[in-house]
Design a protein around this motif. Structure first.
Motif, mmCIF file in Angstrom:
data_model
loop_
_atom_site.group_PDB
_atom_site.id
_atom_site.type_symbol
_atom_site.label_atom_id
_atom_site.label_comp_id
_atom_site.label_asym_id
_atom_site.label_seq_id
_atom_site.Cartn_x
_atom_site.Cartn_y
_atom_site.Cartn_z
ATOM 1 N N PRO A 263 0.793 -1.241 0.000
ATOM 2 C CA PRO A 263 0.000 0.000 0.000
ATOM 3 C C PRO A 263 0.820 1.282 0.000
ATOM 4 C CG PRO A 263 -0.971 -1.589 1.501
ATOM 5 C CD PRO A 263 0.336 -2.177 1.040
ATOM 6 N N THR A 264 2.105 1.229 0.401
ATOM 7 C CA THR A 264 2.911 2.460 0.440
ATOM 8 C C THR A 264 3.012 3.126 -0.924
ATOM 9 O OG1 THR A 264 4.891 1.078 0.182
ATOM 10 C CG2 THR A 264 4.309 1.757 2.423
ATOM 11 N N LEU A 265 2.911 2.343 -1.993
ATOM 12 C CA LEU A 265 3.015 2.915 -3.339
ATOM 13 C C LEU A 265 1.822 3.824 -3.638
ATOM 14 C CD1 LEU A 265 4.533 3.022 -6.048
ATOM 15 C CD2 LEU A 265 3.150 1.093 -6.798
ATOM 16 N N ALA A 266 0.637 3.469 -3.117
ATOM 17 C CA ALA A 266 -0.561 4.269 -3.390
ATOM 18 C C ALA A 266 -0.442 5.660 -2.792
ATOM 19 C CB ALA A 266 -1.798 3.567 -2.835
ATOM 20 N N ASN B 160 3.326 8.914 -8.373
ATOM 21 C CA ASN B 160 2.230 8.692 -9.310
ATOM 22 C C ASN B 160 2.623 7.612 -10.303
ATOM 23 O OD1 ASN B 160 -0.160 8.969 -10.704
ATOM 24 N ND2 ASN B 160 0.588 10.669 -11.943
ATOM 25 N N LEU B 161 2.008 6.450 -10.194
ATOM 26 C CA LEU B 161 2.371 5.311 -11.027
ATOM 27 C C LEU B 161 1.090 4.613 -11.497
ATOM 28 C CD1 LEU B 161 5.313 4.507 -11.630
ATOM 29 C CD2 LEU B 161 5.007 2.568 -10.101
ATOM 30 N N PRO B 162 0.422 5.143 -12.526
ATOM 31 C CA PRO B 162 -0.857 4.571 -12.957
ATOM 32 C C PRO B 162 -0.699 3.330 -13.830
ATOM 33 C CG PRO B 162 -0.318 6.458 -14.316
ATOM 34 C CD PRO B 162 0.772 6.347 -13.278
ATOM 35 N N ALA B 163 -1.752 2.520 -13.887
ATOM 36 C CA ALA B 163 -1.810 1.342 -14.746
ATOM 37 C C ALA B 163 -3.245 1.192 -15.230
ATOM 38 C CB ALA B 163 -1.377 0.098 -13.986
ATOM 39 N N ARG B 164 -3.444 0.495 -16.342
ATOM 40 C CA ARG B 164 -4.817 0.318 -16.823
ATOM 41 C C ARG B 164 -5.631 -0.490 -15.819
ATOM 42 N NH1 ARG B 164 -5.882 -2.120 -22.683
ATOM 43 N NH2 ARG B 164 -4.777 -0.164 -23.163
ATOM 44 N N LEU B 165 -5.000 -1.495 -15.222
ATOM 45 C CA LEU B 165 -5.703 -2.375 -14.286
ATOM 46 C C LEU B 165 -5.079 -2.290 -12.906
ATOM 47 C CD1 LEU B 165 -7.636 -4.808 -13.611
ATOM 48 C CD2 LEU B 165 -5.718 -6.287 -14.280
#
Length: 746
Positions: free
Chosen positions: A346-349, A353-358
């Motif tokens: 969860p630390t990444l959230a 900013n690191l988006p992905a389609r899924l």
């Protein structure tokens, strides 16, 4: 609203158009309509990638270019500060009305400075803690700040970071009553309440540039919030992998949020195994380059080798236990599309900013020792969902929970997909976080009486939510403790900080930590050693992460404590036979933390520390950083209390902790580019002092493992030696011939 029609300078419009901006997103237009460029306070709560940063940039540039004052951009994390600093660089060539270019600075860490040089900059990007530190040091330029951007303001409800942001905003408003505040967040249920606290207008919207589909997977099918569904082919026997592959086949990437670090590593391993069957030769070559960067960055550990093996096949994991250099490599490779499936904690959230389609939330529960399993908050779930959908790459984003039964699917829909995030609640009233802020308010002169103290804290978000009496009732206990420990004193009704209190506030440590260090320095130890100092700082509440014993380690740690009985700068608690004593367990954690640091300064490898103590590289680096600061604080307090004989050993130990070396290579650590591994290599080759290096030839230095030609030149320059041009050309020629030979062989 078109960019051409905005009330901003033409030079800003040109840059925006060059970056592809023609018109504003709806949330951006709403913010401008609400008066963000006219100096109005705004709370903007809109989803990730909806354009909040551009609103902040426009507000910042309006203030700076119109000569209204400086802008201070606050973020909760160093990584976010760096990200924002890079984003603002596109404006560094803009000219102000006086003909000078806009100057942008970033500051974080080193909390014992006022950084007056930042007064020469127009835009300062800082972490919340650094801004708090600058206020404690009474940085003069703070009074020139006309706009504060508070990013990720939903963290007000987080116990660790929220109170600092809350106090910083409160103090800045006291410093400048005309201050404009722009608060940004992706998810705030009670944005109107936060806005009312700071006298702002609240803008809340669910609009996203990439539509989000939230759903729950159950029995080979994803059921979405909008009533649609998608069938997932059961190919691998693992639902999470099957859902991920469905997205990858359509050109997307998958981000898997896991419950623990261990599950992130395992999920990455499974993903690598699945991708190995479909990765193309070209993709594999690209991934192997990423894996090679991991293997050649930092020290080699079992964790880094596992990561490199996964990355070579297009998968990987990301968590706080990784070396910071490795996390940066992963983030870059994922943004570039080289990593197809990334498992993260969860630390990444809450970070970059690191988006992905899924996005797949693999577990909606957490485990905490002493509390058992509990469901995550809706706010955390929404933060995960916010990562779904890559602007400019995806037409939609998907966020999926995983259910085992239909009943669980229905519960997940009700409790997460269809639910609203929780309200933000201030955590300032907790004693541990309130105590240092009470001291700093007195030490900086923001309050000179108990009435003034109550008046200051009555302006906080905590007082707004719970009432002034709620926080006033907690003051008496805080003031009693600070008075007993001689950090504050009374002169009639006037309240003032002592030299000790002021120094503790400036050092940015918990008053309890300062008391532990002070008492330890006076008590000393029968046999004062490196372990004595390391255990002393390991006792403080500021140490993080403290390393707790694993099952079966208690006897080993108790034996260490017995062997070093005369080295402790405190009373050693007795183990209670046949009963559990939390105090003794904490003591063993202190011993283990000190033992880890002792191994570190004995040049024990990161891999050995990982295997022996289960301390991962990222955790080790954070422990080293805070230990470095606590040793500095101990050094400063030793000076304050007249322990002049302790300053030198504390100073040398601090340098050794920072670099992770034995004492004999300390002189070499002054060289830029020389860390603990290279310093040991130089020492083993016979170059033990700067004088030795000054007399060495560049060819001798470049022949030492890990040195090479460029660093040899740099070392010689620093050591004061001069390299003859013919020597250097001969060395360069030899290097070129060797490289060409290796390339031919390859």
């Amino acid at each position: 609203m078109n960019v051409e029609d905005l009330p901003i300078a033409d030079q800003v419009k040109r840059i925006l158009k060059e970056k592809g901006y023609e018109s504003l997103y709806p949330p951006q237009a709403d913010a401008l309509d609400a008066g963000v460029l006219a100096g109005k306070n705004i709370v903007l709560a809109s989803p990730t990638a909806s354009g909040k940063t551009l609103v902040a940039e426009l507000a910042v540039l309006k203030k700076v270019l119109d000569g209204q004052g400086k802008a201070l951009y606050l973020t909760p994390l160093r990584a976010l500060a760096s990200e924002k600093y890079e984003e603002f660089q596109k404006y560094s060539k803009l000219e102000k009305t006086n003909g000078r270019q806009v100057r942008i600075a970033i500051t974080s860490g080193d909390y014992d400075r006022s950084d007056e040089h930042l007064g020469n900059y127009d835009i300062v990007i800082a972490t919340n803690e650094k801004a708090d530190s600058l206020l404690r040091h009474k940085a003069k330029w703070i009074s020139d700040v006309a706009l504060v951007v508070a990013d990720e303001v939903h963290l007000l409800s987080e116990a660790d970071r929220g109170p600092t942001l809350e106090v910083v905003i409160t103090r800045l408003r006291k410093v400048n009553s005309n201050l404009q505040i722009l608060a940004l967040s992706a998810t705030v249920r009670n944005a109107a309440e936060v806005a009312d606290w700071i006298g702002a207008s609240a803008i809340t919207t669910e609009w996203r540039p990439v539509p989000l589909r939230e759903g729950v997977f159950c029995q080979n099918e994803i059921h979405f919030r909008d009533g649609s569904s998608k069938t997932i082919q059961p190919i691998t026997g693992n639902a999470i992998m099957d859902i991920s592959l469905d997205t990858i086949r359509q050109g997307g990437q998958a981000l898997l949020f896991t419950e623990t670090r261990r599950s992130a590593v395992e999920m990455g391993r499974r993903a690598a195994a699945v991708l190995s069957r479909s990765i193309t030769p070209r993709e594999k070559r690209s991934c192997e380059i990423v894996a090679h960067r991991i293997r050649t960055s930092g020290e080699k550990t079992r964790l880094s080798e596992t990561l490199a093996d996964e990355l070579a096949l297009g998968a990987g994991f990301h968590h706080a236990g990784l070396h910071s250099a490795h996390r940066r490599i992963i983030e870059e490779a994922f943004r570039d599309g080289k990593i197809k499936i990334l498992a993260a904690t969860p630390t990444l959230a809450a970070g970059v900013n690191l988006p992905a389609r899924l996005v797949i939330i693999t577990s909606h529960e957490r485990y905490e020792a002493g509390y058992g399993r509990y469901p995550i908050s809706v706010l955390e779930y929404k933060q995960f969902c916010g990562r779904a959908g890559r602007p400019k790459y995806d037409e939609y984003g998907e966020a999926v929970l995983v259910a085992r039964t239909e009943d669980e699917r229905d519960a997940l829909f009700e409790n997460y997909v269809l639910a609203e995030p929780e309200r933000l609640w201030s955590k300032l009233g907790v004693e541990k976080v309130l105590r240092p802020h009470v001291l700093s308010t007195i030490a900086t002169g923001f309050a000179r009486t108990e009435e003034g103290l109550r008046d200051f804290f009555s302006s906080t978000f905590y007082a707004y939510q719970y009432g002034s009496r709620a926080i006033s009732s907690r003051m008496a206990e805080m003031l009693s403790y600070l008075g007993k420990e001689e950090m504050i004193e009374y002169y009639g009704r006037e309240l003032t900080a002592t030299r000790f209190g002021r120094r503790v506030s400036e050092l940015y440590i918990d008053p309890v930590s300062a008391v532990i260090i002070r008492d330890g320095l006076y008590r000393r130890a029968a046999n004062l050693t490196e372990f004595s100092y390391l255990h002393l700082i390991a006792r403080t509440p500021d140490i993080a992460p403290r390393v707790y014993p694993r099952r079966g380690e208690d006897e080993k740690l108790a034996a260490i404590a017995a062997d070093r009985a005369e080295q402790f700068m405190c009373e050693v608690p007795d183990e209670l036979e046949g009963s559990f004593d939390p105090g003794y367990e904490d003591f063993l954690a202190e011993v283990k933390t000190a033992a880890v640091l002792l191994d570190w300064i004995q040049e024990t490898s990161e891999d050995t520390i990982l295997n022996a103590h289960r301390v991962e590289p990222g955790d080790l680096m954070r422990l080293v950083q805070i230990s470095d600061w606590l040793l500095y604080s101990a050094q400063e307090l030793a000076e304050l209390f007249g322990h002049k004989d302790l300053r030198k050993p504390l100073g040398q130990l601090r340098l050794r902790v920072e670099k992770g070396t034995k004492a004999d290579v300390v002189p070499l650590l002054a060289l830029q580019g020389v860390g603990r591994v290279r310093a040991r290599a130089l020492h083993n080759a016979g170059f033990k002092t700067i004088e030795d290096l000054r007399e060495a030839s560049p060819s001798e230095l470049s022949a030492i493992p890990l040195i090479g030609m460029r660093l040899a030149k740099k070392i010689k320059e620093q050591a004061g030696g001069l390299i003859k041009s013919e020597e250097w050309e001969e060395l360069r020629s030899t290097r070129d011939e060797t490289e060409q030979s290796l390339l031919t062989e390859y």
